[in-house]
Write a protein that holds these residues in place. Structure first.
Motif, PDB file in Angstrom:
ATOM      1  N   VAL A 155      -6.577   3.210   4.306  1.00  0.00           N
ATOM      2  CA  VAL A 155      -6.822   1.956   4.689  1.00  0.00           C
ATOM      3  C   VAL A 155      -6.678   1.278   5.910  1.00  0.00           C
ATOM      4  O   VAL A 155      -7.552   0.575   6.380  1.00  0.00           O
ATOM      5  CB  VAL A 155      -5.666   0.936   3.644  1.00  0.00           C
ATOM      6  N   LEU A 176     -11.022  -5.643   3.309  1.00  0.00           N
ATOM      7  CA  LEU A 176     -10.504  -4.388   4.158  1.00  0.00           C
ATOM      8  C   LEU A 176      -9.767  -4.622   5.344  1.00  0.00           C
ATOM      9  O   LEU A 176      -8.937  -3.892   5.841  1.00  0.00           O
ATOM     10  CB  LEU A 176     -11.984  -3.386   4.393  1.00  0.00           C
ATOM     11  N   VAL A 226     -12.021   4.046   0.527  1.00  0.00           N
ATOM     12  CA  VAL A 226     -11.303   2.918   0.211  1.00  0.00           C
ATOM     13  C   VAL A 226     -12.341   1.991  -0.105  1.00  0.00           C
ATOM     14  O   VAL A 226     -12.032   1.165  -1.147  1.00  0.00           O
ATOM     15  CB  VAL A 226     -10.374   2.682   1.362  1.00  0.00           C
ATOM     16  N   VAL A 252       0.800  -1.151   0.090  1.00  0.00           N
ATOM     17  CA  VAL A 252      -0.023  -0.105   0.196  1.00  0.00           C
ATOM     18  C   VAL A 252       1.040   1.291   0.054  1.00  0.00           C
ATOM     19  O   VAL A 252       1.923   1.451   0.774  1.00  0.00           O
ATOM     20  CB  VAL A 252      -1.007  -0.044   1.225  1.00  0.00           C
ATOM     21  N   GLY A 277      -6.170  -5.557   4.434  1.00  0.00           N
ATOM     22  CA  GLY A 277      -5.597  -4.284   4.134  1.00  0.00           C
ATOM     23  C   GLY A 277      -5.126  -3.654   5.282  1.00  0.00           C
ATOM     24  O   GLY A 277      -3.998  -3.140   5.202  1.00  0.00           O
TER      25      GLY A 277
END
Length: 331
Positions: free
Chosen positions: A245, A276, A252, A237, A279
């Protein structure tokens, strides 16, 4: 005693907190040395058969055997040092017991001797490694049998005691062959030809244990070669997006849903929530790695980095790690 030395290192002792991959790193180090055309002994002393598992070969024994040959002409020879065998060899060398040694083993005297005094047991274990470092070829032009020895040593919690052989035998052998051998081993370990490498993960507990081990080993006048940060993951990322994030920003979620739809991937609330969460966990781990890497940068020793192996350890991956160690000057 830390820092670089102009003398070539011939004994590389590799330690680290359990679970950091010290056996894998020790194996990769031996492969890197062999790629230079060197004949390398790769030894373990804990009886775990970790080296054979990493290399996917038959279990190692107390007899040296070739594990890997390199196109350069180099060779990795494997050995599992056993205290019982080392004691019998010791008794034969210093006391010429011959068949009497077998009698001692049958009546349990060897097992007793190798368990009643842990310090003596460690002298026997590392004494076998010491012998390999000093062994030379026969004939007029003598040269070392092994160009280098890599020892998969005990973990950091026990490494100081294991390498501090003089202190460990002081109460049971103040004079005599055992004490003399301990003195000789200590001279080798404290010389510039020996380096202790510490393997860690970029996590708080392993890093702190590494720092503590460096302090302990320095107090024993043992030279630190490198700290090797193993299993380092590359951030996926971008820094500009990391906070969003990590905070699970709605924007996002919308961007992720749109990206998946663009490649015809159907999504539902559960799938999006899981992605999510993954992440956010990744960003948290990347931040932790960065923090611990900064901690390691404060150490007065070189820090090397090895990548995370997504597909596990196999021969190609070991060669990759060996190349990384070589390129970074870890050996």
């Amino acid at each position: 005693m830390t820092g670089p030395s102009s003398s070539p290192v011939r004994l590389h002792a590799v330690t680290g907190k359990g679970g950091t991959g010290k056996t894998t790193v020790a194996t990769a180090m031996a492969l890197a040395l062999a790629s230079r055309g060197q004949r390398v002994l790769l030894a373990e002393v804990e009886g775990r058969q970790g080296l054979s598992q990493v290399l996917d070969v038959a279990p190692l024994g107390t007899e040296e055997r070739t594990l890997v040959t390199d196109p350069s002409g180099g060779e990795v020879v494997g050995l599992s040092v056993d205290a019982k065998t080392a004691l019998l060899e010791y008794l034969q060398k210093f006391y010429k017991l011959g068949r009497a040694g077998s009698v001692l083993e049958k009546v349990g005297a060897v097992d007793f001797a190798t368990t009643i005094a842990p310090g003596v047991r460690d002298v026997l274990l590392i004494g076998r490694v010491y012998e390999a470092v000093g062994r030379v070829t026969k004939g007029a032009k003598k040269r070392p049998v092994f160009d280098a020895v890599v020892l998969d040593a005990p973990p950091t919690g026990r490494i100081g005691r294991f390498l501090n052989v003089n202190s460990e035998v002081s109460e049971v052998a103040k004079v005599g062959p055992v004490r003399n051998q301990a003195d000789s081993i200590t001279r080798l370990l404290q010389s510039p030809t020996t380096a202790v490498h510490l393997v860690t993960l970029l996590e708080e507990m392993p890093v702190q244990e590494t720092i503590d081990a460096i302090d302990e080993l320095g107090g024993l006048s043992l030279r630190i070669g490198s700290v090797i940060a193993n299993g380092v993951r590359q951030p996926l990322v971008a820094d500009a997006d990391a906070s969003a994030v990590a905070d699970r920003d709605p924007a996002v979620r919308e961007a992720l849903e749109a990206a998946l739809a663009a490649v015809d991937v159907r999504t539902g609330p559960a799938l999006l929530a899981g992605l999510l969460e993954e992440g956010a966990d990744h960003v948290d781990r990347a931040r932790l790695q960065a923090q611990q890497r900064e901690v390691l940068r404060e150490l007065p020793v070189p820090v090397r980095v090895l990548p995370h192996l997504a597909d596990g350890v196999e021969s190609g991956a070991l060669r990759l790690l060996a190349d990384h160690l070589d390129e970074q000057g870890a050996i």
